[in-house]
Design a protein around this motif. Structure first.
Motif, mmCIF file in Angstrom:
data_model
loop_
_atom_site.group_PDB
_atom_site.id
_atom_site.type_symbol
_atom_site.label_atom_id
_atom_site.label_comp_id
_atom_site.label_asym_id
_atom_site.label_seq_id
_atom_site.Cartn_x
_atom_site.Cartn_y
_atom_site.Cartn_z
ATOM 1 N N PRO A 85 0.584 -1.158 0.033
ATOM 2 C CA PRO A 85 0.238 -0.105 0.037
ATOM 3 C C PRO A 85 0.394 1.157 -0.094
ATOM 4 C CG PRO A 85 -0.928 -1.318 1.028
ATOM 5 C CD PRO A 85 0.154 -2.135 0.791
ATOM 6 N N ALA A 86 2.377 1.086 0.219
ATOM 7 C CA ALA A 86 3.254 2.324 1.110
ATOM 8 C C ALA A 86 3.173 2.163 -0.836
ATOM 9 C CB ALA A 86 4.308 2.136 2.447
ATOM 10 N N GLU A 87 3.515 1.469 -1.584
ATOM 11 C CA GLU A 87 3.945 1.685 -3.099
ATOM 12 C C GLU A 87 3.478 2.588 -3.936
ATOM 13 O OE1 GLU A 87 6.485 -0.811 -3.866
ATOM 14 O OE2 GLU A 87 7.687 -0.978 -1.829
ATOM 15 N N LEU A 88 1.868 2.180 -3.564
ATOM 16 C CA LEU A 88 0.716 2.439 -4.475
ATOM 17 C C LEU A 88 0.681 3.967 -4.814
ATOM 18 C CD1 LEU A 88 -2.191 0.262 -3.649
ATOM 19 C CD2 LEU A 88 -0.324 -0.840 -5.028
ATOM 20 N N GLU A 89 0.934 4.281 -4.195
ATOM 21 C CA GLU A 89 0.324 6.129 -4.937
ATOM 22 C C GLU A 89 1.809 6.519 -5.614
ATOM 23 O OE1 GLU A 89 -0.483 10.406 -3.344
ATOM 24 O OE2 GLU A 89 -1.120 8.728 -1.932
ATOM 25 N N ALA A 90 2.637 5.975 -5.385
ATOM 26 C CA ALA A 90 3.947 6.620 -6.636
ATOM 27 C C ALA A 90 3.991 5.800 -7.579
ATOM 28 C CB ALA A 90 4.981 6.557 -5.398
ATOM 29 N N ARG A 91 3.560 4.935 -7.802
ATOM 30 C CA ARG A 91 3.817 4.059 -8.728
ATOM 31 C C ARG A 91 2.653 4.029 -9.967
ATOM 32 N NH1 ARG A 91 3.969 -3.226 -7.704
ATOM 33 N NH2 ARG A 91 5.231 -2.130 -5.460
ATOM 34 N N TYR A 92 1.508 4.440 -8.846
ATOM 35 C CA TYR A 92 0.476 4.690 -10.248
ATOM 36 C C TYR A 92 0.171 5.515 -10.637
ATOM 37 C CZ TYR A 92 0.908 -0.967 -10.129
ATOM 38 O OH TYR A 92 1.376 -1.504 -9.977
ATOM 39 N N LYS A 93 -0.340 6.440 -9.274
ATOM 40 C CA LYS A 93 -0.944 7.931 -9.824
ATOM 41 C C LYS A 93 -0.020 8.622 -10.291
ATOM 42 C CE LYS A 93 -3.141 11.797 -7.282
ATOM 43 N NZ LYS A 93 -3.434 12.570 -5.768
ATOM 44 N N GLY A 94 -1.188 8.897 -11.231
ATOM 45 C CA GLY A 94 -0.527 9.736 -12.183
ATOM 46 C C GLY A 94 -0.773 9.133 -13.278
ATOM 47 N N ARG A 95 -0.117 7.717 -13.313
ATOM 48 C CA ARG A 95 0.435 6.613 -14.690
ATOM 49 C C ARG A 95 -1.236 6.329 -15.592
ATOM 50 N NH1 ARG A 95 5.591 4.987 -13.304
ATOM 51 N NH2 ARG A 95 6.707 6.925 -12.484
ATOM 52 N N ARG A 96 -0.613 6.354 -16.105
ATOM 53 C CA ARG A 96 -1.750 5.555 -17.273
ATOM 54 C C ARG A 96 -1.793 3.919 -17.485
ATOM 55 N NH1 ARG A 96 -5.461 7.396 -21.326
ATOM 56 N NH2 ARG A 96 -5.991 6.178 -22.484
ATOM 57 N N VAL A 97 -2.265 2.528 -16.733
ATOM 58 C CA VAL A 97 -1.841 1.704 -16.732
ATOM 59 C C VAL A 97 -3.369 1.352 -17.368
ATOM 60 C CG1 VAL A 97 -1.615 2.454 -14.126
ATOM 61 C CG2 VAL A 97 -4.261 1.753 -13.941
ATOM 62 N N ARG A 98 -2.997 -0.414 -17.452
ATOM 63 C CA ARG A 98 -3.902 -1.589 -18.196
ATOM 64 C C ARG A 98 -4.579 -2.130 -16.829
ATOM 65 N NH1 ARG A 98 -1.919 -2.624 -24.491
ATOM 66 N NH2 ARG A 98 -3.133 -0.507 -25.359
ATOM 67 N N ALA A 99 -5.189 -2.429 -16.273
ATOM 68 C CA ALA A 99 -5.861 -3.372 -15.860
ATOM 69 C C ALA A 99 -6.208 -4.947 -16.792
ATOM 70 C CB ALA A 99 -6.834 -2.823 -14.231
ATOM 71 N N THR A 100 -6.472 -6.033 -16.524
ATOM 72 C CA THR A 100 -7.012 -6.928 -17.285
ATOM 73 C C THR A 100 -7.586 -7.793 -15.877
ATOM 74 O OG1 THR A 100 -5.018 -6.664 -18.399
ATOM 75 C CG2 THR A 100 -6.188 -9.260 -18.631
ATOM 76 N N GLY A 101 -8.695 -8.669 -16.299
ATOM 77 C CA GLY A 101 -9.910 -8.848 -14.754
ATOM 78 C C GLY A 101 -11.051 -9.623 -15.479
ATOM 79 N N THR A 102 -11.799 -9.587 -14.105
ATOM 80 C CA THR A 102 -13.284 -9.804 -14.618
ATOM 81 C C THR A 102 -13.885 -8.287 -14.018
ATOM 82 O OG1 THR A 102 -13.095 -12.031 -15.007
ATOM 83 C CG2 THR A 102 -15.341 -10.938 -14.229
#
Length: 265
Positions: free
Chosen positions: A83-100
């Motif tokens: 959790p402590a790394e999620l904001e730095a890793r993903y916020k403001g970034r374009r991502v692709r999430a795969t699943g249901t």
């Protein structure tokens, strides 16, 4: 206004039909379209706008109010997604999430548990080989174009409805202003007289002067009527413009935060 919307609709549809059809080898949904595909396995793409974590789960939202599509990481997967790394890793970034794609309390979401299911992507040009493969599948291109036309048609329907609502609001406002002018002329022509009874209803001008901060949307509409136009300020905030320098701003809870051009109560 309705006629103008019809002209815009036809023009955009014509322009779109003139564009060469394109199709993607593997379908990637926008996060706005995910709510229409609940129950399906898909890849959803968008920019992470906000991150929120609790001891039970973390949510990655594609818009800051967390009221639409989100990617969810359960606590048992915090080892893979700290959790402590999620904001730095993903916020403001374009991502692709795969699943249901799931629905919880009427809101679309997708749960991920592996790094492969949530990746940061970069915009890149498609290889010539991929384009050539797609060119050999005209049926898929036609289907993709039809889907895009449906979405465009839906947007134009909404624009037409908004135009009609604005026209109706302008008519109501003109009627209200005419009634106010007529009442003011009547008051000016009538001799001064004491108010008959403590329970007498206030005049329209008095009602407008009673507007104040903290009032709800319903209270404002009852006292001042609908505005000439509604301005979306983002994040749930809105401004009602009554014309003539008169405006009321509401916060995301639907409460008055500021008034301009109205007499102080």
């Amino acid at each position: 206004m309705a006629t103008r919307a019809v002209v815009i609709r036809r023009t955009l549809l014509l322009l779109f039909l003139l564009l060469p059809p394109t199709v993607h080898g593997a379908e990637v949904l926008t996060w706005q379209a995910a709510a229409k595909r609940v129950g399906e396995d898909a890849t959803v793409e968008g920019t992470i706008a906000a991150v929120h974590c609790s001891p039970l789960a973390c949510s990655l939202a594609f818009e800051p109010t967390f009221t639409r599509f989100t990617v969810t990481i359960q606590a048992q997967n915090f080892g893979v997604f700290p959790p402590a790394e999620l904001e730095a890793r993903y916020k403001g970034r374009r991502v692709r999430a795969t699943g249901t794609i799931e629905s919880l309390d009427g809101k679309a979401r997708m749960q991920v548990s592996t790094p492969e299911a949530l990746v940061v992507v970069q915009e890149e040009k498609r290889p010539d080989v991929a384009r050539a493969a797609e060119a050999r599948d005209p049926d898929a291109a036609t289907e993709a174009q039809a889907e895009m036309l449906d979405r465009l048609d839906d947007i134009l329907d909404r624009l037409e409805a908004i135009s009609q609502q604005l026209a109706a609001a302008e008519e109501r406002m003109a009627s209200l202003l005419a009634q106010l002018d007529e009442r003011q002329r009547g008051l000016a022509a009538a001799p001064a007289a004491p108010v008959a009874g403590a329970g007498a209803r206030p005049s329209a001008a008095q009602a407008l002067r009673s507007l104040k901060r903290g009032m709800s949307v319903a209270d404002v509409e009852r006292l001042a009527g609908r505005p000439a136009r509604v301005i979306d300020n983002g994040n749930g905030w809105a401004t009602w413009d009554y014309g003539g320098g008169r405006a009321i701003t509401f916060d995301n809870r639907g409460r008055v935060q500021s008034l301009s051009g109205f007499a102080a109560p």
